[in-house]
Each structure stands twice: as C-alpha cells, then as structure tokens.
Design a protein around this motif. Structure first.
Motif, mmCIF file in Angstrom:
data_model
loop_
_atom_site.group_PDB
_atom_site.id
_atom_site.type_symbol
_atom_site.label_atom_id
_atom_site.label_comp_id
_atom_site.label_asym_id
_atom_site.label_seq_id
_atom_site.Cartn_x
_atom_site.Cartn_y
_atom_site.Cartn_z
ATOM 1 N N MET A 38 12.150 -23.247 -42.179
ATOM 2 C CA MET A 38 11.193 -23.774 -43.146
ATOM 3 C C MET A 38 11.569 -25.238 -43.349
ATOM 4 O O MET A 38 12.725 -25.556 -43.623
ATOM 5 N N ALA A 39 10.614 -26.116 -43.179
ATOM 6 C CA ALA A 39 10.880 -27.542 -43.353
ATOM 7 C C ALA A 39 11.201 -27.844 -44.814
ATOM 8 O O ALA A 39 10.746 -27.142 -45.719
ATOM 9 N N LYS A 40 11.987 -28.882 -45.020
ATOM 10 C CA LYS A 40 12.350 -29.279 -46.379
ATOM 11 C C LYS A 40 12.094 -30.770 -46.563
ATOM 12 O O LYS A 40 12.282 -31.551 -45.644
ATOM 13 N N VAL A 41 11.671 -31.127 -47.762
ATOM 14 C CA VAL A 41 11.497 -32.526 -48.135
ATOM 15 C C VAL A 41 12.262 -32.730 -49.433
ATOM 16 O O VAL A 41 12.042 -31.999 -50.397
ATOM 17 N N PRO A 47 5.938 -25.232 -47.381
ATOM 18 C CA PRO A 47 5.458 -24.136 -46.533
ATOM 19 C C PRO A 47 5.089 -24.546 -45.101
ATOM 20 O O PRO A 47 4.115 -24.077 -44.543
ATOM 21 N N VAL A 48 5.861 -25.449 -44.526
ATOM 22 C CA VAL A 48 5.665 -25.819 -43.123
ATOM 23 C C VAL A 48 6.849 -25.244 -42.350
ATOM 24 O O VAL A 48 7.992 -25.496 -42.690
ATOM 25 N N PHE A 49 6.547 -24.458 -41.326
ATOM 26 C CA PHE A 49 7.592 -23.815 -40.533
ATOM 27 C C PHE A 49 7.647 -24.452 -39.155
ATOM 28 O O PHE A 49 6.645 -24.964 -38.652
ATOM 29 N N GLY A 106 7.784 -26.352 -32.405
ATOM 30 C CA GLY A 106 6.411 -25.914 -32.570
ATOM 31 C C GLY A 106 6.144 -25.775 -34.051
ATOM 32 O O GLY A 106 6.749 -24.928 -34.717
ATOM 33 N N THR A 107 5.294 -26.613 -34.597
ATOM 34 C CA THR A 107 5.079 -26.662 -36.040
ATOM 35 C C THR A 107 3.956 -25.733 -36.476
ATOM 36 O O THR A 107 2.888 -25.708 -35.877
ATOM 37 N N VAL A 108 4.213 -24.988 -37.547
ATOM 38 C CA VAL A 108 3.220 -24.106 -38.155
ATOM 39 C C VAL A 108 2.729 -24.803 -39.419
ATOM 40 O O VAL A 108 3.350 -24.720 -40.474
ATOM 41 N N ASP A 109 1.634 -25.524 -39.287
ATOM 42 C CA ASP A 109 1.045 -26.243 -40.418
ATOM 43 C C ASP A 109 0.172 -25.263 -41.202
ATOM 44 O O ASP A 109 -0.775 -24.699 -40.648
ATOM 45 N N ALA A 117 1.689 -19.031 -41.647
ATOM 46 C CA ALA A 117 2.612 -19.643 -42.614
ATOM 47 C C ALA A 117 2.864 -18.699 -43.787
ATOM 48 O O ALA A 117 4.010 -18.534 -44.225
ATOM 49 N N THR A 118 1.822 -18.056 -44.269
ATOM 50 C CA THR A 118 1.967 -17.101 -45.376
ATOM 51 C C THR A 118 2.823 -15.919 -44.936
ATOM 52 O O THR A 118 3.703 -15.463 -45.669
#
Length: 171
Positions: A38-41, A47-49, A106-109, A117-118
């Motif tokens: 899970m991406a972090k900012v 919720p971007v994987f 591979g990004t899951v937007d 994503a859910t």
C-alpha cells in the motif's frame, strides 16, 4: 531400409536446425521477491496499491512488463504432475520497469480499479500474481518473454509490506 532411416533422421535434424527458433545469447532476467504494497504519503497509507517484483536484469534488457493477478483463496492451481502452477482466470495490469531500482511496478489506482483497490484493502483479501516481462539480448532485436514464479499474499502481509509467498513448482 537403413538408408531410408538415416535419410529421415538427417531431414529431421535439418528441419529442427532451420526452424528459425534461435536461442538468446544471454540469460533471461530473474524475477524474485514479489509483494503487494500500500503506497504511503507522509507516512500515512493511501488506497493506492503496487504490485512489485525485483529484477536481476544481467545483460538482458527489459522492454515491457505486465502483472497478471487472480483474487480469492482459489487464485491459482498448484503444480500437479508435470504441470506447473497456474493462475485461475487471471486479469492483467500494465507494469513499469524502474531500472534504477531494479524493480517492476504495477499500480492499482482506485480511480481506475476501484473494485481491486477495495478488495486489496479488505481484511479477507487474498491475491495470487505473476509477472511477465518482454526482454531482448544486447546483440538481437528479437523479443523474448520471461515469467516470474507465482506469488500469493494476504491482507495482513500487504498491510505489513511483507514479501509474498512464492508458490513452489515452476517459473
């Protein structure tokens, strides 16, 4: 009769040698250490994987990538007999090779893949995935394909940014 057998054997060798299939001059890239993060900012998850994989390119040049994934507890068939493990009803997501980090992504937007994503954010999430790369040898324009092993992971591993489990039995 012996002449006919020798002639048939020679013909088979000539056909095999001239079939146009040429072995690459270098080894294919090695794909290891699959994970879903899970991406972090700012230290907070969003919720971007990302599907990730480490690439040991060696002399090969990666020219394209994609990740195939299947969700649910039955996302892959285990190896049986001479068959390798395989994803069940896989979906494909475009991948990107980041050469400076030797990594596939591979990004899951969630704006484009809200359902996935859910699902990945859910407590019961289970996903099996496999990377496929297109690559070239430095002395050739021919493009070859290489697949990673199949990896599996769960929501707990995704949340902890841990490595996925490699499914034994094949590449």
């Amino acid at each position: 009769m012996k002449r006919v057998a020798v002639f048939a054997a020679l013909c088979a060798l000539v056909v095999a040698a001239c079939s146009g299939e040429k072995e690459p001059s270098v080894s294919p890239p090695k794909l290891t250490d699959g994970r879903v993060n899970m991406a972090k900012v700012g230290g907070r998850p969003i919720p971007v994987f990302e599907f990730n994989c480490v690439v040991a390119e060696k002399e090969a040049k990666v020219v394209g990538a994609r990740v195939m994934y299947a969700t649910g507890p039955d996302g892959f068939k285990p190896a049986q007999g001479n068959d390798k493990p395989a994803l069940v009803a896989p979906k494909t997501l475009d991948g990107q090779y980041v050469a400076s980090q030797h990594q596939l992504r591979g990004t899951v937007d969630p704006a484009k893949l809200e359902e996935l994503a859910t699902y990945l954010n859910g407590a019961d999430a289970q996903v099996a995935f496999q990377w496929e790369v297109d690559w070239k040898a430095p002395d050739s324009e021919e493009v070859y394909k290489q697949r990673s092993p199949i990896f599996t992971t769960t929501n707990a591993t995704i949340a902890a940014a841990g490595l996925a489990t490699e499914v034994p039995g094949g590449r």
